[in-house]
Motif scaffolding. Structure first.
Motif, mmCIF file in Angstrom:
data_model
loop_
_atom_site.group_PDB
_atom_site.id
_atom_site.type_symbol
_atom_site.label_atom_id
_atom_site.label_comp_id
_atom_site.label_asym_id
_atom_site.label_seq_id
_atom_site.Cartn_x
_atom_site.Cartn_y
_atom_site.Cartn_z
ATOM 1 N N LEU A 248 2.778 10.484 -2.463
ATOM 2 C CA LEU A 248 3.761 10.611 -2.409
ATOM 3 C C LEU A 248 4.656 10.207 -3.481
ATOM 4 C CD1 LEU A 248 5.986 10.636 -0.726
ATOM 5 C CD2 LEU A 248 5.982 8.776 0.282
ATOM 6 N N ASP B 116 -2.955 4.188 0.255
ATOM 7 C CA ASP B 116 -3.529 3.963 1.589
ATOM 8 C C ASP B 116 -3.213 5.190 2.429
ATOM 9 O OD1 ASP B 116 -0.714 3.025 4.256
ATOM 10 O OD2 ASP B 116 -0.682 3.953 2.300
ATOM 11 N N LEU C 267 9.766 1.892 0.442
ATOM 12 C CA LEU C 267 8.357 2.436 1.403
ATOM 13 C C LEU C 267 7.862 1.453 2.372
ATOM 14 C CD1 LEU C 267 6.704 4.840 -1.634
ATOM 15 C CD2 LEU C 267 8.595 5.050 0.267
ATOM 16 N N ALA D 139 0.178 -1.383 0.143
ATOM 17 C CA ALA D 139 -0.053 0.032 0.025
ATOM 18 C C ALA D 139 0.394 0.781 -0.447
ATOM 19 C CB ALA D 139 -1.157 -0.227 1.000
ATOM 20 N N TRP D 140 0.506 1.900 -0.862
ATOM 21 C CA TRP D 140 1.369 3.572 -0.689
ATOM 22 C C TRP D 140 0.287 4.487 -0.395
ATOM 23 C CZ3 TRP D 140 0.983 -0.064 -4.473
ATOM 24 C CH2 TRP D 140 0.608 0.801 -6.231
ATOM 25 N N ASP D 141 0.992 5.698 -0.238
ATOM 26 C CA ASP D 141 0.062 6.705 -0.615
ATOM 27 C C ASP D 141 0.438 7.846 -2.169
ATOM 28 O OD1 ASP D 141 -0.349 10.217 -0.516
ATOM 29 O OD2 ASP D 141 0.748 10.168 0.907
#
Lengths: 258, 258
Positions: free
Chosen positions: B96, B258, B153, B91-93
């Motif tokens: 970002l 996320d 990350l 999951a990543w932003d």
């Protein structure tokens, strides 16, 4: 009793209060007292989960390297096998590297598990501060482009002499910071010259990575490193290198070939 | 009983024999038997001392990125917070990074404390092999020049599904290696195409760093990554990404914001 390793200790709930109790108890009873002359100080953190390093974070160091002022913090890493303590030997194979350089740095020690913290709350999540020497094999660092190999030889991350807790240092961004090699002062600056300040660095790192108790963040080095001098000055067999930060302490190591 | 973590287990003297005894005992008595349908597999190593990564180690991947064939292995690193297990969510932003890429890689697991080992003795010091997905935020990786932030990350280093011990894999340099995204095959090569072979990599790393039990070495990715496709293919929310190596296994993860 408390945890055996610093990351475990910092992961304990209310470690600050427990440590205060222990220190008070020791002062009152002498329990745990040691003779400073006879103990060997180790690095205050030997196996952090990560060592995050910040490059190019003092403008005069950016300029001496012919670089441009970075728009964001430039992160790189050292592997934890590089950690060594005060008064130990930094030893390297002269056939692997002939260009070993010093870098005095303010090191932040993470106190709490932290993700996506705002700058204004960043220091709440720090346990304290220590001194680091970001020793660098410049020939390897620049040949690889990626810096981690040249920055991570065994013994290339002296840390110490101790962690000064966050409440004990009045202003970590107003401390003189220096390096001396065989007594000659080669770096001489102040942490007030950081391009990206502590709050910004902790917040920036926490946007990418979960920070864990005991993680160490090296905040970059001021000008005066050996590689960018004319002629360059590299550490030699039997040199003594000392890095220091006002209010935290000095960290002395001896250089050798092995 | 044996140690609780994989690095601790691998640091035990004669861990291979102890593990064999345990497996034999389990097979005979059912002790420690679990229902594969109900257990959640974690990464086979959650907190290695270091994750050493090798860049540009398949010639067609070097070429697709417009790079030159390296003279020495190019090392970089991932922080261990990036490790996640099979079937978990990466999951990543999306604020970002908007350029999340996959990289199937053969991962070596160090078995013994090792320094300056000769290539011909290198594999004696390996515990085994697993599969890694060297997930990469290309926008961060290339903006920073130093690759560690974009590579580290949280969740960006899926490992697994298990460690195949060194004695159980006939030839780790003759295994097909692939990536599939939503069932479409995007990387499809063989570990026989490694530029620097396993012996060379382990020896090269051990010249710089002491290798410790449980350390992980990612050996580089074959051609077909998303960033160098026309048009580029990046991982999207709700994608399923699978990396696999013949004789070791497949590692499936789900992507999300996320």
């Amino acid at each position: 009793g408390l945890s055996e390793t610093m990351p475990e200790l910092l992961a304990e709930p209310r470690w600050r209060e427990k440590l205060d109790l222990l220190v008070t108890h020791a002062a009152e009873t002498g329990a745990g007292e040691r003779d400073a002359e006879t103990v060997e100080l180790l690095a205050p953190i030997e196996s952090p989960g990560k060592i995050i390093c910040v490059g190019l974070n003092y403008i005069e160091h950016v300029e001496e390297g012919g670089q441009e002022r970075p728009e964001n913090p430039i992160l790189f890493s050292k592997f934890t096998n590089a950690i060594t303590g005060p008064d130990s030997e930094i030893a390297w194979d002269p056939e692997l590297t002939a260009e070993v350089d010093y870098e005095a740095e303010l090191a932040l020690v993470v106190g709490d598990r932290t993700r996506r913290v705002a700058p204004e709350e960043a220091t709440d999540h720090l346990a304290g501060y220590t001194v680091a020497n970001d020793v660098s094999a410049r020939d390897l660092q620049f040949a690889d482009d990626q810096w981690v190999r040249g920055k991570s030889l065994d013994g290339f991350c002296p840390l110490g002499p101790s962690i000064v807790t966050e409440d004990e240092l009045d202003d970590p961004e107003a401390c003189s910071i220096w390096t001396e090699v065989n007594g000659e002062r080669l770096q001489d600056s102040s942490t007030s010259n950081l391009i990206f300040d502590i709050d910004t660095l902790v917040s920036f790192c926490s946007d990418a990575f979960t920070l864990e108790p005991g993680d160490v963040i090296l905040t970059g080095t001021p000008p005066g490193v050996g590689a960018f001098r004319e002629p360059p000055i590299y550490l030699q067999d039997s040199d003594t290198v000392e890095v220091g930060i006002e209010g935290i302490g000095t960290l002395t190591n001896h250089c050798g070939h092995d």
